[in-house]
Enzyme design. Structure first.
Site, mmCIF file in Angstrom:
data_model
loop_
_atom_site.group_PDB
_atom_site.id
_atom_site.type_symbol
_atom_site.label_atom_id
_atom_site.label_comp_id
_atom_site.label_asym_id
_atom_site.label_seq_id
_atom_site.Cartn_x
_atom_site.Cartn_y
_atom_site.Cartn_z
ATOM 1 N N ARG A 140 -37.702 -33.593 -13.699
ATOM 2 C CA ARG A 140 -37.876 -32.293 -14.331
ATOM 3 C C ARG A 140 -36.968 -31.313 -13.594
ATOM 4 O O ARG A 140 -36.587 -31.555 -12.440
ATOM 5 C CB ARG A 140 -39.335 -31.835 -14.236
ATOM 6 C CG ARG A 140 -40.319 -32.777 -14.926
ATOM 7 C CD ARG A 140 -41.758 -32.329 -14.683
ATOM 8 N NE ARG A 140 -42.707 -33.197 -15.370
ATOM 9 C CZ ARG A 140 -43.253 -34.295 -14.843
ATOM 10 N NH1 ARG A 140 -42.931 -34.661 -13.602
ATOM 11 N NH2 ARG A 140 -44.110 -35.017 -15.535
ATOM 12 N N LYS A 165 -45.517 -33.018 -10.796
ATOM 13 C CA LYS A 165 -46.591 -32.594 -11.693
ATOM 14 C C LYS A 165 -47.852 -33.408 -11.403
ATOM 15 O O LYS A 165 -47.783 -34.621 -11.266
ATOM 16 C CB LYS A 165 -46.158 -32.796 -13.150
ATOM 17 C CG LYS A 165 -47.072 -32.121 -14.162
ATOM 18 C CD LYS A 165 -46.476 -32.201 -15.552
ATOM 19 C CE LYS A 165 -47.342 -31.495 -16.575
ATOM 20 N NZ LYS A 165 -46.763 -31.565 -17.938
ATOM 21 N N HIS A 271 -34.439 -29.997 -19.943
ATOM 22 C CA HIS A 271 -35.473 -31.018 -20.124
ATOM 23 C C HIS A 271 -35.058 -32.078 -21.140
ATOM 24 O O HIS A 271 -35.569 -33.201 -21.116
ATOM 25 C CB HIS A 271 -36.785 -30.362 -20.562
ATOM 26 C CG HIS A 271 -38.002 -31.146 -20.170
ATOM 27 N ND1 HIS A 271 -38.374 -31.347 -18.845
ATOM 28 C CD2 HIS A 271 -38.924 -31.798 -20.916
ATOM 29 C CE1 HIS A 271 -39.478 -32.081 -18.807
ATOM 30 N NE2 HIS A 271 -39.831 -32.375 -20.036
ATOM 31 N N ARG A 274 -34.017 -35.206 -19.420
ATOM 32 C CA ARG A 274 -35.110 -36.077 -18.968
ATOM 33 C C ARG A 274 -35.611 -36.930 -20.138
ATOM 34 O O ARG A 274 -35.849 -38.131 -19.982
ATOM 35 C CB ARG A 274 -36.241 -35.233 -18.393
ATOM 36 C CG ARG A 274 -37.511 -36.013 -18.022
ATOM 37 C CD ARG A 274 -38.513 -35.070 -17.363
ATOM 38 N NE ARG A 274 -39.884 -35.538 -17.441
ATOM 39 C CZ ARG A 274 -40.474 -36.331 -16.570
ATOM 40 N NH1 ARG A 274 -39.783 -36.792 -15.534
ATOM 41 N NH2 ARG A 274 -41.746 -36.674 -16.701
ATOM 42 N N HIS A 297 -45.466 -40.256 -15.320
ATOM 43 C CA HIS A 297 -46.506 -40.002 -16.312
ATOM 44 C C HIS A 297 -47.820 -40.642 -15.868
ATOM 45 O O HIS A 297 -47.835 -41.796 -15.427
ATOM 46 C CB HIS A 297 -46.111 -40.583 -17.676
ATOM 47 C CG HIS A 297 -45.052 -39.788 -18.372
ATOM 48 N ND1 HIS A 297 -44.304 -40.298 -19.408
ATOM 49 C CD2 HIS A 297 -44.627 -38.508 -18.188
ATOM 50 C CE1 HIS A 297 -43.445 -39.375 -19.835
ATOM 51 N NE2 HIS A 297 -43.627 -38.287 -19.112
ATOM 52 N N TYR A 306 -41.527 -41.749 -26.620
ATOM 53 C CA TYR A 306 -40.081 -41.980 -26.688
ATOM 54 C C TYR A 306 -39.731 -43.174 -27.575
ATOM 55 O O TYR A 306 -38.586 -43.309 -28.000
ATOM 56 C CB TYR A 306 -39.510 -42.163 -25.276
ATOM 57 C CG TYR A 306 -39.671 -40.926 -24.432
ATOM 58 C CD1 TYR A 306 -38.967 -39.761 -24.731
ATOM 59 C CD2 TYR A 306 -40.553 -40.899 -23.360
ATOM 60 C CE1 TYR A 306 -39.129 -38.612 -23.980
ATOM 61 C CE2 TYR A 306 -40.715 -39.754 -22.596
ATOM 62 C CZ TYR A 306 -40.009 -38.613 -22.922
ATOM 63 O OH TYR A 306 -40.171 -37.473 -22.175
#
Length: 324
Positions: A140, A165, A271, A274, A297, A306
């Protein structure tokens, strides 16, 4: 002559608790802003005099009248829960009943490999290197800008993302083709750091616990930002003059300008690279669990989005028209 605006003693108390807990400056500003809006919404009543019904009314107002995004409403909720739990020591025990903002299901914008290269070719300098890291390592934007020198391992060709995150650390790949450029960049950054030290500066922000344990670490080379700002700036909390990391707006503007120069007819942001990193790895046949780990994630379902934007079309289905 206008009088200087006095800061609320109560909000200063909130700031003090946030800082004692070691929250980031961004979280501090966001939480204080939401708590202030909550108080103003209820005509400046003190939060001690309010409870779940007032919190529910405010959160419902955000969803219905202000039409905020689900993530924005959730941030407001977390700020108010923090207020009652940590500042007032009156945690909201009951389950809150409010109208939740809808979370839209949007597919990410992804560049083809050719489009990604066209945008990168239209970039230069430090912003280009930052975006190459986003595309080559799946970071990110703020994760890249907050990298410290010690987090880049050239020998093992890996980057360690600290406190990403969800407050998680993870390891991702360092593109081999970037190593010479990256090392040359760090040589220039080291010269800047040495000059700062000679001028009596050279300190960098460190988390409070680390600053207490290692009082001199903030001057050490390994703790400096990989992408430092071009100028020194005042720390809004301590007033200390430091060299912070490059501001994200510098990279955002550079990407937007490069996408226009490349003639890309998509909304391209940092972004996007990414998203493209993840999609192109899946197209190359890498396991979705591996991609999940590289992206950081929590749930593989997040990574699975994706698969809907891969170059083979949705669900990798071949249109019957293509068979005619």
């Amino acid at each position: 002559m206008s009088r200087p605006q006095r800061r609320s003693k109560f909000l200063e108390q909130v700031r003090h608790v946030i800082r004692r807990k070691g929250y980031s400056i961004r979280t501090e500003e966001a939480y204080v802003s939401w708590i202030k809006r909550f108080i103003l919404f209820h005509n400046k009543r003190h939060p001690k005099e309010m409870g779940p019904s007032e919190v529910e009314a405010f959160l419902t107002y955000l969803a219905v009248d202000s039409n905020v995004a689900a993530s924005t409403q959730n941030q407001a909720l977390q700020a108010i829960l923090f207020l009652y739990r940590e500042v007032l020591h009156q945690p909201l025990e009951v389950s809150l009943d409010f109208l939740r903002a809808k979370r839209p299901k949007r597919l990410p914008t992804v560049l083809t490999r050719k489009e990604a290269q066209q945008v990168l070719d239209a970039m230069h300098g430090v912003p280009k290197l930052v975006v190459q890291i986003l595309y080559g390592s799946g970071l990110r934007l703020l994760e890249a800008l907050r990298l410290r020198v010690k987090d880049v391992d050239f020998e093992q060709r890996q980057i360690i993302v600290r406190d990403g995150k969800g407050a998680k650390d993870r390891v991702t790949i360092l593109p081999e083709c970037l190593i010479p450029t990256f090392q040359e960049h760090l040589r220039r950054v080291k010269i800047i750091h040495a000059r700062d030290l000679d001028r009596g500066y050279g300190c960098v922000y460190l988390p409070h616990a680390l600053e207490r344990k290692s009082p001199n670490a903030h001057r050490e080379w390994i703790w400096q930002y990989v992408f430092p700002a071009s100028k020194l700036s005042r720390d809004p909390r301590t007033g200390a003059l430091r060299r912070h990391h490059l501001h994200e707006s510098v990279v955002q503007r550079a990407v937007r300008r490069a996408a226009q120069l490349a003639g890309i007819s998509k909304r391209v942001t940092p972004h996007t690279f990414r998203h493209s990193f993840a999609t192109h790895l899946l197209e190359a046949g890498y396991d979705i669990r591996t991609v999940q780990e590289l992206l950081g994630h929590k749930d593989v379902k997040t990574t699975m989005i994706y698969t809907h934007v891969m170059n083979r079309g949705p669900y990798a289905v071949r249109s019957p028209l293509d068979g005619l």
